[in-house]
Structure formats: C-alpha cells, structure tokens
Scaffold this motif. Structure first.
Motif, PDB file in Angstrom:
ATOM      1  N   ILE A  74      18.175  -4.630 -11.657  1.00 31.36           N
ATOM      2  CA  ILE A  74      17.182  -5.011 -10.655  1.00 31.36           C
ATOM      3  C   ILE A  74      16.374  -3.763 -10.320  1.00 31.36           C
ATOM      4  O   ILE A  74      16.942  -2.706 -10.041  1.00 31.36           O
ATOM      5  CB  ILE A  74      17.856  -5.573  -9.389  1.00 31.36           C
ATOM      6  N   LEU A  75      15.054  -3.876 -10.361  1.00 28.68           N
ATOM      7  CA  LEU A  75      14.169  -2.727 -10.120  1.00 28.68           C
ATOM      8  C   LEU A  75      13.348  -2.975  -8.861  1.00 28.68           C
ATOM      9  O   LEU A  75      12.643  -3.983  -8.755  1.00 28.68           O
ATOM     10  CB  LEU A  75      13.259  -2.518 -11.328  1.00 28.68           C
ATOM     11  N   LEU A  76      13.439  -2.045  -7.900  1.00 25.81           N
ATOM     12  CA  LEU A  76      12.803  -2.204  -6.595  1.00 25.81           C
ATOM     13  C   LEU A  76      12.007  -0.954  -6.231  1.00 25.81           C
ATOM     14  O   LEU A  76      12.384   0.170  -6.597  1.00 25.81           O
ATOM     15  CB  LEU A  76      13.864  -2.445  -5.512  1.00 25.81           C
ATOM     16  N   ASP A  77      10.919  -1.164  -5.484  1.00 26.54           N
ATOM     17  CA  ASP A  77      10.181  -0.033  -4.910  1.00 26.54           C
ATOM     18  C   ASP A  77      10.186  -0.158  -3.393  1.00 26.54           C
ATOM     19  O   ASP A  77      10.152  -1.261  -2.846  1.00 26.54           O
ATOM     20  CB  ASP A  77       8.739   0.021  -5.403  1.00 26.54           C
ATOM     21  N   ASN A  78      10.218   0.989  -2.721  1.00 24.39           N
ATOM     22  CA  ASN A  78      10.383   0.989  -1.272  1.00 24.39           C
ATOM     23  C   ASN A  78       9.162   1.494  -0.510  1.00 24.39           C
ATOM     24  O   ASN A  78       9.274   1.983   0.605  1.00 24.39           O
ATOM     25  CB  ASN A  78      11.615   1.819  -0.893  1.00 24.39           C
ATOM     26  N   GLY A  79       7.976   1.398  -1.116  1.00 28.53           N
ATOM     27  CA  GLY A  79       6.756   1.666  -0.364  1.00 28.53           C
ATOM     28  C   GLY A  79       6.261   3.092  -0.384  1.00 28.53           C
ATOM     29  O   GLY A  79       6.898   4.008  -0.894  1.00 28.53           O
ATOM     30  N   ASP A  80       5.067   3.286   0.200  1.00 29.41           N
ATOM     31  CA  ASP A  80       4.332   4.554   0.194  1.00 29.41           C
ATOM     32  C   ASP A  80       4.039   4.985  -1.243  1.00 29.41           C
ATOM     33  O   ASP A  80       4.289   6.123  -1.642  1.00 29.41           O
ATOM     34  CB  ASP A  80       5.083   5.649   0.948  1.00 29.41           C
ATOM     35  N   ILE A  81       3.459   4.068  -1.985  1.00 22.91           N
ATOM     36  CA  ILE A  81       3.077   4.352  -3.356  1.00 22.91           C
ATOM     37  C   ILE A  81       1.563   4.408  -3.517  1.00 22.91           C
ATOM     38  O   ILE A  81       1.052   5.015  -4.443  1.00 22.91           O
ATOM     39  CB  ILE A  81       3.674   3.289  -4.309  1.00 22.91           C
ATOM     40  N   LEU A  82       0.819   3.816  -2.551  1.00 21.70           N
ATOM     41  CA  LEU A  82      -0.632   3.674  -2.673  1.00 21.70           C
ATOM     42  C   LEU A  82      -1.419   4.882  -2.163  1.00 21.70           C
ATOM     43  O   LEU A  82      -2.646   4.838  -2.120  1.00 21.70           O
ATOM     44  CB  LEU A  82      -1.104   2.433  -1.906  1.00 21.70           C
ATOM     45  N   GLN A  83      -0.740   5.948  -1.777  1.00 24.69           N
ATOM     46  CA  GLN A  83      -1.430   7.126  -1.222  1.00 24.69           C
ATOM     47  C   GLN A  83      -0.741   8.384  -1.716  1.00 24.69           C
ATOM     48  O   GLN A  83       0.478   8.417  -1.839  1.00 24.69           O
ATOM     49  CB  GLN A  83      -1.419   7.063   0.308  1.00 24.69           C
ATOM     50  N   GLY A  84      -1.531   9.441  -1.990  1.00 21.91           N
ATOM     51  CA  GLY A  84      -0.928  10.728  -2.302  1.00 21.91           C
ATOM     52  C   GLY A  84      -1.634  11.484  -3.405  1.00 21.91           C
ATOM     53  O   GLY A  84      -2.064  12.615  -3.213  1.00 21.91           O
ATOM     54  N   GLN A  85      -1.778  10.876  -4.577  1.00 16.63           N
ATOM     55  CA  GLN A  85      -2.432  11.522  -5.719  1.00 16.63           C
ATOM     56  C   GLN A  85      -3.831  10.916  -5.931  1.00 16.63           C
ATOM     57  O   GLN A  85      -4.096   9.776  -5.531  1.00 16.63           O
ATOM     58  CB  GLN A  85      -1.594  11.326  -6.980  1.00 16.63           C
ATOM     59  N   PRO A  86      -4.719  11.644  -6.603  1.00 12.41           N
ATOM     60  CA  PRO A  86      -6.036  11.081  -6.932  1.00 12.41           C
ATOM     61  C   PRO A  86      -5.964   9.808  -7.779  1.00 12.41           C
ATOM     62  O   PRO A  86      -6.915   9.031  -7.793  1.00 12.41           O
ATOM     63  CB  PRO A  86      -6.706  12.223  -7.712  1.00 12.41           C
ATOM     64  N   THR A  87      -4.843   9.593  -8.481  1.00  9.24           N
ATOM     65  CA  THR A  87      -4.680   8.370  -9.279  1.00  9.24           C
ATOM     66  C   THR A  87      -4.883   7.129  -8.420  1.00  9.24           C
ATOM     67  O   THR A  87      -5.643   6.223  -8.780  1.00  9.24           O
ATOM     68  CB  THR A  87      -3.275   8.324  -9.899  1.00  9.24           C
ATOM     69  N   VAL A  88      -4.189   7.074  -7.295  1.00  7.23           N
ATOM     70  CA  VAL A  88      -4.283   5.892  -6.443  1.00  7.23           C
ATOM     71  C   VAL A  88      -5.550   5.897  -5.603  1.00  7.23           C
ATOM     72  O   VAL A  88      -6.117   4.838  -5.328  1.00  7.23           O
ATOM     73  CB  VAL A  88      -3.020   5.749  -5.555  1.00  7.23           C
ATOM     74  N   TYR A  89      -6.020   7.061  -5.205  1.00  6.08           N
ATOM     75  CA  TYR A  89      -7.277   7.133  -4.462  1.00  6.08           C
ATOM     76  C   TYR A  89      -8.415   6.574  -5.313  1.00  6.08           C
ATOM     77  O   TYR A  89      -9.248   5.791  -4.834  1.00  6.08           O
ATOM     78  CB  TYR A  89      -7.577   8.576  -4.060  1.00  6.08           C
ATOM     79  N   TYR A  90      -8.439   6.950  -6.576  1.00  7.76           N
ATOM     80  CA  TYR A  90      -9.486   6.480  -7.485  1.00  7.76           C
ATOM     81  C   TYR A  90      -9.437   4.958  -7.621  1.00  7.76           C
ATOM     82  O   TYR A  90     -10.465   4.279  -7.566  1.00  7.76           O
ATOM     83  CB  TYR A  90      -9.307   7.149  -8.846  1.00  7.76           C
ATOM     84  N   SER A  91      -8.232   4.411  -7.786  1.00  9.03           N
ATOM     85  CA  SER A  91      -8.098   2.966  -7.948  1.00  9.03           C
ATOM     86  C   SER A  91      -8.368   2.221  -6.650  1.00  9.03           C
ATOM     87  O   SER A  91      -8.972   1.144  -6.656  1.00  9.03           O
ATOM     88  CB  SER A  91      -6.701   2.625  -8.461  1.00  9.03           C
ATOM     89  N   ASN A  92      -7.941   2.790  -5.535  1.00 12.69           N
ATOM     90  CA  ASN A  92      -8.110   2.131  -4.232  1.00 12.69           C
ATOM     91  C   ASN A  92      -9.571   2.068  -3.787  1.00 12.69           C
ATOM     92  O   ASN A  92     -10.022   1.041  -3.255  1.00 12.69           O
ATOM     93  CB  ASN A  92      -7.319   2.871  -3.148  1.00 12.69           C
ATOM     94  N   PHE A  93     -10.311   3.173  -3.997  1.00 13.67           N
ATOM     95  CA  PHE A  93     -11.612   3.308  -3.342  1.00 13.67           C
ATOM     96  C   PHE A  93     -12.799   3.550  -4.280  1.00 13.67           C
ATOM     97  O   PHE A  93     -13.944   3.318  -3.886  1.00 13.67           O
ATOM     98  CB  PHE A  93     -11.549   4.434  -2.312  1.00 13.67           C
ATOM     99  N   ILE A  94     -12.547   4.037  -5.480  1.00 14.77           N
ATOM    100  CA  ILE A  94     -13.651   4.330  -6.396  1.00 14.77           C
ATOM    101  C   ILE A  94     -13.807   3.217  -7.432  1.00 14.77           C
ATOM    102  O   ILE A  94     -14.913   2.721  -7.673  1.00 14.77           O
ATOM    103  CB  ILE A  94     -13.425   5.686  -7.118  1.00 14.77           C
TER     104      ILE A  94
END
Length: 579
Positions: A74-94
């Motif tokens: 079983i594979l789970l994630d516990n949050g705070d993945i959408l902020q921190g590196q430019p990878t997610v900033y680029y996908s979120n806002f650009i």
C-alpha cells in the motif's frame, strides 16, 4: 487408556490442522512519503545540484517491494507535496492549463491515498481542487469540514482490500492552518480538533466498515508542546501522538508536517501499542510498516504483528522509466529556473542574518516597502542558509531569496504593537547575556544536540525604523526604537502602515497575537490590502525592472552591548554552521 490417548491426540491434531487451514495469513507492507515539498526529481532546482531524495528514488523501492509475491503493498502520501521546489511552482502557477505534475506522478506510481497538507492548502483552491479531481486515488482530510454542509470537504477515509483484508485509512490535517494562511485559501472551511475527530471517525469506521486494520494518515507532527503550545488545548497543531495515545483502534499512525524522523511504538489508553512513523521531508526517507495478519474464515483476526522502520532513499538509483516518462517536464522546469531576470553587483547570504542587519534581509525589506508603500517592513529569513552569488540572477535564485508562496499584506499597527512584535521576535531569537562568555543566539539541547530555541523563520527584523536590541536586558524590555528612517520621531500611539507577509499577518509565530497583543480574530480587520499573487513573483518583477541591483545594508538596527556581541558571534557562528 493408551488407545484412548492416541485417539484423542489424533483428533486434536486433525482439528488443529483444519483450524490452521481455515486461517489465512497475509503480509501487508505500507509505504509512506510525507512533506515531499516538490522533490519529484533527484535534482534540486533551487541549489542546482543532485538530491538524495525524490519520488524517482522512491519509485525504485516501491517497484522492488511490489515485485515480491509474498506481500501486498500500500502506497500513501501524507501531504505538503505541492509546495517547495520550482517543479511544483511551475506546474501550479505557470503551466496550470495542463494536468498538474503531482497528480500525474502519483497516478503513475500507483498511490492508494493521500492526506492534504497545510502547504497544499497554501497553493489555493484552484490548485488543490484541480489535483484532487485529476488523481486516481482519494485525497483525505476528515477534520477539514465545510462550514455550509458540516461535512468533510475532502474524503474522510478510504477502504482498501488486500487478499481479503479490509484496511481503513483515516486522514487528518493539522488544524493550525487558520493561524498561518489567509481565509481566501480555505474558503467555507474549518479545521476541527484532531483527537475529537479521530474518536468520531474510528467508531464510525469500526461500526460501518468492520476493517481488520486501521491506519492513521495524519499531516501533523508528534510534539504537542512545540512552540510553547498547551497539549491540553483543542486544535493542537501537532496532535499526532495525542491521537495515538488517546484514541484506541489504530494499528499504525503515519505522520509528517514537522520534518522530524520518527519510528517508535507508543502505548494507548487501552495498553495496546501503536506504531508511529514519520519519514521527515523531501523524500529522503520512506516510512515502512509491515503488518502480518492472520484471519479465520469468518474474517476474524486471530493474530497480528506490526513492525516498522524508515528506509533511506539515498542508496536507491532513480527509476529510469520514471525519469523517461517525465523528461519533457524536467526540461521545461530547467529552462524556467535558468532564465536570467537581472544582476546583483555582490553576493548575499542569509547566514549573516542571525547576527545583525544584512544585505540579504534589507533587499527583502526594500522590495516589501516599494511594493506596499508602507512606512515599516517586518520580515525574517525563510531559509536557514541561502547564498546568492553576484552576477546574473535567475528564477532559481528567487527561491533562495524567498522560499514560500506568501502574499504580502499591508497592515495597520500602532507603534506600541510594533514594539511588542519586535520584543517577541527578540525573545525567540536572542539569549539573555550576562557577559561575553554567554551565547548571543538562544539555543536549547534536544536529544543531546544543541539546536535553535525557535525556528529561524521567526527571527523578524524591521526596516523603516531605527532601533537597538539590548540582550543584557530581560525579555520584554530589550527593544528601544529611536526614530523613523526619514528622521521623524517614532510614536507609540500612532498607527503605521506595515508591510508583512501573510503567514505572519495571520498570526504565525505569535508575533502579532502574543507579542503585539492583538486578538487573533482581529487580525483580518487590520489588513488594509493584500497582493493577489505570491510575494516572490513581485520580487521577480521588481528585479527585472531594476535590471541591476546593488544589495545594500541600511543598518536600521543593532545589538548591544556591542563588545559582548562581537565575541559571542564568532562562537555562535561555529555552533550554527560548524565553521
């Protein structure tokens, strides 16, 4: 008699064999990532160097464990993945028109569920709602409740089945969000106490779903006293261990939020042990819980064994298929962060900001004052150590200068409240010195190691006023404000316009509530205006417009007694940076 005994034991052996044959033993391995903070690839786009963690490395381990036929994963994630590196900033806002890179990657890796984190909420509803819709698995948050329907905004729990075993995963999010984030990011939502929510939902799950295993997936840390919090009060930010100890029914509780690694069993109020795992941050570690369970033909649990540990990802090569699948996105992000936006005439570093005024902090202050038109700026370093070289400044450098996607507020504060604010910052930051042999920085001992008493991002300084912090004086009586930067007197009774980030403006760190003495419910009324985009974006535009910037230190403040401080700084620098 002997014949009877032989017959009895023969019957007993047959009965035992039939009983064992009727039982089913299953091994279930639960893997958890938490606080990944955009560490998707094995490369740090901010510091331009390889990264020990990343989802690419995690997937190598996941595939390895899934290949074993004697266990179910079983594979789970516990949050705070959408902020921190430019990878997610680029996908979120650009590049927001395309599917979010996080939903794409987690779908590809076959995640079974995730819990929403506070930094996921920080991206705003347009982003996190989009990610929820795009995901092939549920995002959980039982205690994030709609104020209009009184039902959870996200799915409260999910039921997974592995070889006839029913596994319930209950998600909870830290209820501290209203203290940090503006309400525009969590409209029509409230965050309920974790202990109370867990008690309700565990009973509900046990009655309705009748699972053989219950897993807690909590975006919340383990230290309920963090930051001087009262563990007995409702809505504790870090209530994960409180739930583990006070709410029976959990076999494993997977936690996060605090970035502190943990693998330990704790007793609950019924005397049962509960395994608690925290993998830290940036996918450098992976939580692994192994549950070996035996059930009879009526699905009743006959035995259960729970073990757990943390697995370092550094020793695992990034998965080639993963890297190939997302290579185009990697290239887009690399092009994005490499774009020059201006020039600095000299290098700056946040490492100097712990010992007095610096070019690094005054650049942030200058931008905040320019954007807002405020009288005074308040700000703290948001990275423990960030170094930006002279020469061309790229977008990746902006993530060193300003780490989080905070808005910029302009608030109305009185002179007395500003003084109280700075006194609070000084109490978190500085030791009370009795002579040059004392430390300047306030430290504490934790697990045999010397650490900062409070987080560095609570070490606020001010611009637009001149002041002195006398560390020989007691807490609450250290700050002396001598005047405004324009030469006019500073007035304790006057109301000033103050530039401040949204984290602090919503009460984060306690500077405005505990220090300035403003009730939390009044903070929103003090906000005159807020930017509609993150402050980092406005800083980028400011630098682009200026083209070339000569970072300057304005020396708005100083620390006294200077002869003590000079000696202490050399010693404290070695403690902080081992140099």
């Amino acid at each position: 008699m002997k014949r009877f005994n032989r017959l009895f034991f023969s019957v007993l052996l047959i009965f035992t064999a039939l009983t064992l044959a009727a039982q089913q033993e299953v091994t279930i391995k639960i893997l958890e990532t938490s606080d990944v903070h955009g560490a998707l690839f094995p490369f740090d786009f901010i510091r331009n160097k390889p990264m020990d963690g990343s989802l690419a490395r995690v997937f190598t381990y996941v595939k390895q464990e899934r290949s074993k036929s004697d266990q179910q994963v079983i594979l789970l994630d516990n949050g705070d993945i959408l902020q921190g590196q430019p990878t997610v900033y680029y996908s979120n806002f650009i590049d927001s028109a395309n599917p979010n890179i996080v939903s794409q990657m987690l779908n590809y890796m076959g995640y079974d569920a995730a819990t929403v984190g506070n930094h996921d909420i920080e991206t705003g509803p347009a982003v996190y709602q989009k990610v929820v819709k795009e995901s092939n698995f549920p995002w959980l948050g039982a205690n994030a409740v709609s104020t209009t329907t009184d039902h959870p905004v996200f799915k409260p729990y999910t039921i997974l089945e592995r070889n006839g075993i029913r596994i319930a995963v209950l998600g909870l999010i830290t209820p501290g969000i209203p203290k940090w984030l503006p309400k525009i990011l969590w409209p029509n939502m409230q965050f309920n106490d974790m202990v109370e929510s867990a008690k309700y939902w565990v009973k509900h799950i046990q009655k309705k779903e009748k699972p053989q295993i219950i897993i807690g997936l909590f975006h919340s840390g383990y230290d309920a006293t963090y930051g001087g919090a009262n563990a007995e009060e409702r809505n504790n930010e870090n209530a994960a261990l409180l739930v583990a100890k006070q709410v029976p029914g959990f076999d494993v509780i997977l936690i996060g939020h605090d970035h502190k690694e943990l693998a330990k069993k704790y007793p609950n109020i019924n005397g049962d042990s509960v395994l608690v795992l925290d993998p830290g941050s940036s996918a450098r570690m992976l939580s692994e819980a192994t549950i070996t369970i035996s059930i009879d033909k009526c699905k009743k649990v006959k035995s259960k064994k729970v073990e757990g540990k943390l697995i370092a990802m550094k020793g695992y090569e990034p998965d080639t298929d993963f890297l190939n699948r997302f290579s185009d996105f990697y290239s887009k992000v690399n092009d994005f962060v490499s774009k020059p936006i201006g020039k600095f005439t000299k290098p700056i570093s946040s490492a100097n900001a712990y010992f007095g005024p610096t070019e690094f902090m005054d650049l942030i202050h200058d931008v905040q004052l320019k954007i807002s038109g405020a009288d005074i700026s308040l700000a703290a370093p948001l990275s423990f150590v960030s170094n930006i070289d002279s020469g061309n400044i790229t977008i990746s450098d902006m993530f060193k200068l300003y780490r989080f996607e905070n808005f910029l507020y302009t608030m109305e504060l009185t002179g007395k409240e500003i003084d109280g604010f700075l006194e609070h910052a000084a109490s978190l930051w500085f030791n009370t010195m009795t002579g040059p042999n004392d430390t300047l920085i306030r430290f504490k001992k934790e697990n045999g190691r010397i650490r900062l008493y409070a987080n560095y991002y609570n070490f606020d300084s001010a611009a637009g006023i001149y002041y002195t912090i006398d560390v020989s004086k007691p807490e609450g009586d250290r700050v002396t404000i001598t005047g405004m930067a324009d030469g006019t007197p500073f007035d304790f009774s006057k109301t000033y316009k103050v530039a401040i980030n949204s984290y602090r403006g919503n009460g984060g760190g306690g500077h405005l509530t505990e220090g300035a003495g403003i009730p939390h419910e009044e903070l929103a009324k003090r906000v005159v205006i807020s930017t509609d985009k993150d402050l980092r974006l406005y800083m980028m535009r400011y630098i682009e417009k200026q083209v070339e910037i000569e970072p300057q230190c304005h020396y708005y403040w100083k620390i006294a007694p200077e002869e003590w401080v000079k000696v202490a700084i050399e010693r404290d620098r070695k403690i902080l940076f081992n140099r």
